[in-house]
Design a protein around this motif. Sequence first.
Motif, short mmCIF file in Angstrom:
data_model
loop_
_atom_site.label_atom_id
_atom_site.label_comp_id
_atom_site.label_asym_id
_atom_site.label_seq_id
_atom_site.Cartn_x
_atom_site.Cartn_y
_atom_site.Cartn_z
N GLU A 66 0.81 -1.22 0.00
CA GLU A 66 0.00 0.00 0.00
C GLU A 66 0.84 1.27 0.00
O GLU A 66 0.37 2.33 -0.37
N ASN A 67 2.09 1.15 0.43
CA ASN A 67 2.94 2.33 0.54
C ASN A 67 4.41 1.92 0.52
O ASN A 67 4.74 0.73 0.49
N ASP A 68 5.26 2.92 0.56
CA ASP A 68 6.70 2.68 0.53
C ASP A 68 7.17 1.87 1.74
O ASP A 68 8.04 1.02 1.62
N GLN A 69 6.58 2.12 2.90
CA GLN A 69 7.00 1.41 4.11
C GLN A 69 6.77 -0.10 3.98
O GLN A 69 7.61 -0.89 4.42
N GLN A 70 5.65 -0.50 3.38
CA GLN A 70 5.37 -1.92 3.26
C GLN A 70 6.34 -2.62 2.31
O GLN A 70 6.83 -3.71 2.62
N ILE A 71 6.62 -2.01 1.18
CA ILE A 71 7.54 -2.66 0.24
C ILE A 71 8.96 -2.63 0.79
O ILE A 71 9.71 -3.59 0.66
N ARG A 72 9.33 -1.56 1.46
CA ARG A 72 10.66 -1.45 2.06
C ARG A 72 10.84 -2.49 3.17
O ARG A 72 11.89 -3.12 3.27
N GLN A 113 16.82 3.43 -3.05
CA GLN A 113 16.12 3.06 -4.28
C GLN A 113 14.61 3.31 -4.09
O GLN A 113 14.05 3.00 -3.04
N ASP A 114 13.96 3.87 -5.09
CA ASP A 114 12.52 4.13 -5.08
C ASP A 114 11.81 2.88 -5.59
O ASP A 114 11.41 2.79 -6.75
N LEU A 115 11.65 1.91 -4.71
CA LEU A 115 11.09 0.61 -5.09
C LEU A 115 9.61 0.70 -5.40
O LEU A 115 8.83 1.23 -4.61
#
Length: 138
Positions: A66-72, A113-115
């Motif tokens: 849902e957001n950058d924190q989850q993928i990170r 990196q902007d994953l």
Amino acid sequence: MPTYQNKIAIIIRADLLEWQKLNVAAFLASSVAVKFPETHGRPFVTASRTEYLPFPKNPMLIYRAENDQQIRRAFVRAKERGLSIGIYTRPLFATKGEEENLGEILKLPDEEQDLVGIVLYGENKQVDKAIDGLKLHP
């Protein structure tokens, strides 16, 4: 039903456009097939004796971040568990080939990196721990 030792998990940012999600999933899935030939199944052969490309032998599931924190979080947890990881970053949508892709990825360290998508490949339980809390993509 066979039990699989390994799993392929693709995590894609939910805020991408539909064509971007499909593009990211295709590139990330193919990266596992290229790196790990043992993931390939046998070609499909019809009664007409026509041969078609094989599928991967391992389960491949697509999850949404849902957001950058989850993928990170999934990325960091996968690294901690020694999983094989592929990345797709936002700047790659504007590139026109391998050299530009390699150049974009080389510009930044891992943590910057902007994953927008990652693929994880490895032992089932370790993949499950890395993606803990993520939901399957609808």
